[in-house]
Design a protein around this motif. Structure first.
Motif, PDB file in Angstrom:
ATOM      1  N   THR A  98       0.831  -1.206   0.000  1.00 42.86           N
ATOM      2  CA  THR A  98       0.000   0.000   0.000  1.00 42.86           C
ATOM      3  C   THR A  98       0.860   1.249   0.000  1.00 42.86           C
ATOM      4  OG1 THR A  98      -1.727  -1.211   1.177  1.00 42.86           O
ATOM      5  CG2 THR A  98      -1.860   1.195   1.206  1.00 42.86           C
ATOM      6  N   THR A  99       1.932   1.244   0.777  1.00 43.33           N
ATOM      7  CA  THR A  99       2.849   2.384   0.809  1.00 43.33           C
ATOM      8  C   THR A  99       3.473   2.613  -0.558  1.00 43.33           C
ATOM      9  OG1 THR A  99       3.348   1.941   3.136  1.00 43.33           O
ATOM     10  CG2 THR A  99       4.910   3.312   1.919  1.00 43.33           C
ATOM     11  N   ALA A 100       3.867   1.553  -1.242  1.00 41.90           N
ATOM     12  CA  ALA A 100       4.455   1.689  -2.576  1.00 41.90           C
ATOM     13  C   ALA A 100       3.441   2.253  -3.563  1.00 41.90           C
ATOM     14  CB  ALA A 100       4.979   0.345  -3.057  1.00 41.90           C
ATOM     15  N   LEU A 101       2.183   1.810  -3.476  1.00 46.22           N
ATOM     16  CA  LEU A 101       1.154   2.328  -4.384  1.00 46.22           C
ATOM     17  C   LEU A 101       0.889   3.805  -4.127  1.00 46.22           C
ATOM     18  CD1 LEU A 101      -1.346  -0.647  -4.392  1.00 46.22           C
ATOM     19  CD2 LEU A 101       0.064   0.129  -6.288  1.00 46.22           C
ATOM     20  N   VAL A 102       0.838   4.203  -2.863  1.00 46.84           N
ATOM     21  CA  VAL A 102       0.618   5.610  -2.540  1.00 46.84           C
ATOM     22  C   VAL A 102       1.797   6.450  -3.018  1.00 46.84           C
ATOM     23  CG1 VAL A 102       0.402   7.246  -0.624  1.00 46.84           C
ATOM     24  CG2 VAL A 102      -0.956   5.153  -0.645  1.00 46.84           C
ATOM     25  N   MET A 103       3.010   5.938  -2.837  1.00 44.37           N
ATOM     26  CA  MET A 103       4.188   6.672  -3.305  1.00 44.37           C
ATOM     27  C   MET A 103       4.180   6.815  -4.827  1.00 44.37           C
ATOM     28  SD  MET A 103       7.183   5.142  -0.860  1.00 44.37           S
ATOM     29  CE  MET A 103       8.497   5.924  -1.784  1.00 44.37           C
ATOM     30  N   ALA A 104       3.655   5.829  -5.543  1.00 43.48           N
ATOM     31  CA  ALA A 104       3.586   5.912  -6.999  1.00 43.48           C
ATOM     32  C   ALA A 104       2.510   6.893  -7.465  1.00 43.48           C
ATOM     33  CB  ALA A 104       3.319   4.536  -7.595  1.00 43.48           C
ATOM     34  N   LEU A 105       1.466   7.054  -6.666  1.00 44.04           N
ATOM     35  CA  LEU A 105       0.379   7.955  -7.058  1.00 44.04           C
ATOM     36  C   LEU A 105       0.612   9.402  -6.670  1.00 44.04           C
ATOM     37  CD1 LEU A 105      -2.743   5.786  -6.220  1.00 44.04           C
ATOM     38  CD2 LEU A 105      -1.884   6.396  -8.471  1.00 44.04           C
ATOM     39  N   VAL A 106       1.312   9.632  -5.565  1.00 47.20           N
ATOM     40  CA  VAL A 106       1.506  10.969  -5.035  1.00 47.20           C
ATOM     41  C   VAL A 106       2.940  11.401  -5.289  1.00 47.20           C
ATOM     42  CG1 VAL A 106       1.476  12.381  -2.963  1.00 47.20           C
ATOM     43  CG2 VAL A 106      -0.223  10.588  -3.259  1.00 47.20           C
ATOM     44  N   GLU A 107       3.106  12.548  -5.934  1.00 45.68           N
ATOM     45  CA  GLU A 107       4.446  13.057  -6.179  1.00 45.68           C
ATOM     46  C   GLU A 107       4.899  13.842  -4.963  1.00 45.68           C
ATOM     47  OE1 GLU A 107       6.798  16.015  -9.215  1.00 45.68           O
ATOM     48  OE2 GLU A 107       4.816  15.294  -9.726  1.00 45.68           O
ATOM     49  N   VAL A 108       5.968  13.368  -4.348  1.00 52.77           N
ATOM     50  CA  VAL A 108       6.508  14.008  -3.147  1.00 52.77           C
ATOM     51  C   VAL A 108       7.680  14.882  -3.577  1.00 52.77           C
ATOM     52  CG1 VAL A 108       7.557  13.634  -0.892  1.00 52.77           C
ATOM     53  CG2 VAL A 108       5.834  12.053  -1.739  1.00 52.77           C
TER      54      VAL A 108
END
Length: 113
Positions: A98-108
């Motif tokens: 889930t963390t990897a998917l969120v990191m892929a969707l949200v540009e930090v």
């Protein structure tokens, strides 16, 4: 555009991307509730890999997200194949994916000095 860029454009469309994530997680969750590892888990992993392939090709996800996703898949496989039952390692694997998917969707944004 070559075939990989066309496939990446389709895979990163918001509706397709959401469906890939949904089917990926549903496949993994259905696999947890059935004994052993089967076709549904493979379909779930393929959907999530297609999601990351598209995001990686268009530079929305980097190697960090892919490595974190791989760690989550390894944790899930350890839970399914080595450790009996559904426990801490499986929950940790789902959290890492889930963390990897969120990191892929949200540009930090990264502020480098």
């Amino acid at each position: 555009m070559n075939w990989a860029e066309q496939l990446a454009r389709v895979a990163t469309h918001p509706m397709i991307s959401g469906l890939l994530m949904t089917f990926g997680f549903l496949g993994l969750l259905m696999e947890f509730y059935s004994p052993g590892f089967g076709v549904i888990g493979g379909i779930g992993i393929c959907c999530l890999l297609t999601f990351f392939f598209g995001h990686y090709v268009v530079h929305l996800a980097g190697m960090e997200e892919l490595a974190i996703f791989g760690l989550g898949v390894v944790l899930l496989l350890v839970e399914l194949l080595v450790i009996p039952g559904f426990g801490f390692v499986g929950i940790l694997g789902l959290a890492v994916i889930t963390t990897a998917l969120v990191m892929a969707l949200v540009e930090v944004p990264v502020d480098l000095p």
